[in-house]
Write an enzyme that holds these catalytic residues in place. Structure first.
Site, PDB file in Angstrom:
ATOM      1  N   ILE A   1       0.820  -1.216   0.000  1.00 14.26           N
ATOM      2  CA  ILE A   1       0.000   0.000   0.000  1.00 14.26           C
ATOM      3  C   ILE A   1       0.853   1.264   0.000  1.00 14.26           C
ATOM      4  CG2 ILE A   1      -2.025  -1.060   1.052  1.00 14.26           C
ATOM      5  CD1 ILE A   1      -1.103   0.007   3.754  1.00 14.26           C
ATOM      6  N   GLY A   2       2.170   1.093   0.061  1.00 15.93           N
ATOM      7  CA  GLY A   2       3.064   2.242   0.022  1.00 15.93           C
ATOM      8  C   GLY A   2       4.476   1.783  -0.278  1.00 15.93           C
TER       9      GLY A   2
ATOM     10  N   SER B   1      11.994   4.837  -0.830  1.00 13.97           N
ATOM     11  CA  SER B   1      13.335   4.495  -1.290  1.00 13.97           C
ATOM     12  C   SER B   1      13.980   3.409  -0.435  1.00 13.97           C
ATOM     13  CB  SER B   1      14.220   5.744  -1.285  1.00 13.97           C
ATOM     14  OG  SER B   1      14.236   6.327   0.005  1.00 13.97           O
TER      15      SER B   1
ATOM     16  N   LYS C   1       8.959  -0.740   2.053  1.00 14.82           N
ATOM     17  CA  LYS C   1       7.615  -0.935   1.512  1.00 14.82           C
ATOM     18  C   LYS C   1       6.660  -1.063   2.689  1.00 14.82           C
ATOM     19  CE  LYS C   1       8.585  -3.298  -2.842  1.00 14.82           C
ATOM     20  NZ  LYS C   1       8.310  -4.507  -3.659  1.00 14.82           N
ATOM     21  N   VAL C   2       5.411  -0.681   2.475  1.00  9.81           N
ATOM     22  CA  VAL C   2       4.387  -0.851   3.505  1.00  9.81           C
ATOM     23  C   VAL C   2       3.314  -1.772   2.947  1.00  9.81           C
ATOM     24  CG1 VAL C   2       2.719   0.270   5.020  1.00  9.81           C
ATOM     25  CG2 VAL C   2       4.835   1.450   4.416  1.00  9.81           C
TER      26      VAL C   2
ATOM     27  N   LYS D   1       5.634  -2.204   7.846  1.00  4.93           N
ATOM     28  CA  LYS D   1       6.705  -1.574   7.055  1.00  4.93           C
ATOM     29  C   LYS D   1       7.848  -2.576   6.949  1.00  4.93           C
ATOM     30  CE  LYS D   1       7.462   2.835   7.640  1.00  4.93           C
ATOM     31  NZ  LYS D   1       7.232   3.508   6.350  1.00  4.93           N
TER      32      LYS D   1
ATOM     33  N   ASP E   1      10.075  15.518   7.550  1.00  4.34           N
ATOM     34  CA  ASP E   1       9.464  15.376   6.221  1.00  4.34           C
ATOM     35  C   ASP E   1       7.948  15.526   6.331  1.00  4.34           C
ATOM     36  OD1 ASP E   1       9.345  15.062   3.496  1.00  4.34           O
ATOM     37  OD2 ASP E   1       9.421  12.868   3.542  1.00  4.34           O
TER      38      ASP E   1
END
Length: 456
Positions: A33-34, A37, A40-41, A56, A150
């Site tokens: 779902i995400g 760099s 990944k999620v 994650k 961020d």
């Protein structure tokens, strides 16, 4: 980063690839779902409780190779201790031989960014309500020595009740930290939301830099556009460093004064969070957060995740579910109204990832995708039933890149997933509008959907 071992494996026999699930400890991993760099999620299900979570997935070798273990352990330990209603909760940390898994709270209401895209801008009272929650989260984490660095609307999630949840707090561990002068020295973050002192790369205070980003977010919520924006990166940097803010006429006088105090290019005179909490504009309808008394938190799993001992490693098992179960899951999930999916997404509801179903063969689907990408200026790389689409022109946040994958969910029925892996989210929206119009003839519609489409 290397493909996560939780990823679906290769091509299935016959018509095309079948979606596989993977067990990591007691968690059953689902789709990605995400993607960033370094991680990944994936959505996951706790097989003991049935709860939906997010996991994650980090590359363990990358962490070891860059000698980041102690930094990451410290940051993850701090994040596990943080329990705040407006911060995505970290529940558990595990590791396999090649991956580190962070088990996180799953937030199902989408991104605040999508609310801005669909509405254009928010009213002042609604924007203030979200800003209250953002400041509550940032203040709490700062009090524990954790800076975000961020902050942007894409990192602000909404739960099913509309409450704000800040994600990715604590990931500053993945970059060099404080030097001898006590200042941070890594210019991370999305350029439009980054403070002038961060761009100067002469060292900066993490708290002041986060406050600046909060100010940019508030401006975007109320205006519907960025205060500093330019396609040329050097011009953008100059605009940010000058910090000449021009507020639109619909901002109240109190909001204008407040935002200008936040977007002060000098971090030494910029308003602090303590001063924000005392500002008249901010204090309207403000409600301090309520905390539940949490139970003691163990950090044993954090140490174990970075221990090289075999006994601390979690097992990974791949399993293949029945096709009908996968089909039923898709059919019943909110937003997966099969035939109507494209129409809804073309009306502006598409996010950073989406999907559609087709009765075409995987080869036909991939051929059609490749055919559609050429005129849009995208280069295509194929591997098995996966494709990487990359724009040939740089955008506001670099090159737009999109990952696609074809899955078999039932005989003669396939699902195609698309997700943005790089570049600007708004540019992804524009790409998808053009892309989807080229693929209309391969999108599957049920009989009832086809009848409904004719009536419209």
């Amino acid at each position: 980063m290397a493909e996560a071992e939780a990823e679906a494996a290769g091509a299935g026999a016959g018509a095309g690839p079948a979606r596989r699930t993977t067990r990591v400890g007691r968690y059953e991993l689902g789709k990605t779902i995400g993607e960033g760099s370094f991680a990944k999620v994936k959505v996951a299900r706790d097989t003991r409780t049935g709860d939906t979570l997010a996991i994650k997935v980090l590359d363990r070798n990358h962490v070891l190779r860059h000698k980041m273990v102690e930094q990451i352990k410290r940051e993850i330990s701090t994040m596990k201790l943080i329990k705040h209603p407006n911060v995505v909760q970290l529940h558990e940390v595990m590791a396999s031989k090649s991956k580190i898994y962070m088990v996180l709270e799953y937030v199902d209401g989408g991104e605040l960014f999508d609310k801005i895209v669909n509405s254009g801008r928010l009213g002042e009272d609604e924007a203030r309500r979200y800003f209250h929650q953002l400041i509550n989260a940032v203040d709490y984490c700062h009090s524990r020595g954790v800076y975000h660095r961020d902050l942007k609307p894409e990192n602000l999630l909404l739960d099913s009740h509309g409450a704000l949840k800040v994600s990715d707090f604590g990931l500053s561990a993945f970059a060099p930290q404080t030097k001898e002068d006590g200042l941070l020295h890594t210019a991370c973050g999305t350029p439009n939301y980054v403070a002038p002192e961060v761009l100067a790369d002469k060292g900066y205070d993490g708290m002041a830099a986060d406050v600046w980003s909060c100010g940019i977010i508030l401006f975007v919520l109320m205006a519907g556009y960025l205060p500093f924006d330019d396609p040329n990166l050097m011009t953008l940097y100059k605009l940010i460093c000058k910090a000449k803010v021009s507020c639109p006429h619909w901002f109240s006088s109190g909001a204008k004064k407040f935002i200008k105090r936040i977007l002060d290019p000098n971090p030494c005179t910029r308003i602090t969070i303590a001063q924000i909490l005392e500002d008249d504009w901010f204090k309207k309808d403000y409600k301090p957060p309520l905390f539940e008394q949490g139970e003691d938190v163990s950090l044993d799993d954090v140490d174990a995740a970075f221990d090289c001992s075999e006994e601390n490693l979690v097992a990974e098992k791949r399993e293949k579910p029945e096709s009908m179960n996968a089909f039923a899951l898709i059919s019943r999930s909110q937003g997966f109204n099969l035939g109507n999916l494209f129409e809804k997404e073309m009306m502006g509801m598409v996010k950073r990832e989406t999907s559609f179903t087709s009765q075409c063969t995987p080869q036909e689907i991939m051929s059609k995708i490749e055919e559609a990408c050429g005129p849009l200026g995208f280069n295509v790389r194929k591997q098995n039933y996966k494709m990487k689409l990359k724009g040939d022109k740089t955008g506001r946040k670099g090159y737009l890149s999109v990952a696609t994958e074809v899955f078999e969910v039932a005989p003669s029925l396939h699902m195609v997933e698309l997700r943005k892996t790089g570049g600007d989210t708004l540019e992804f929206h524009n790409f998808y509008n053009n892309f989807s119009s080229e693929l209309k003839d391969i999108v599957w519609k049920s009989e009832s959907d086809a009848k409904a489409a004719k009536k419209r």
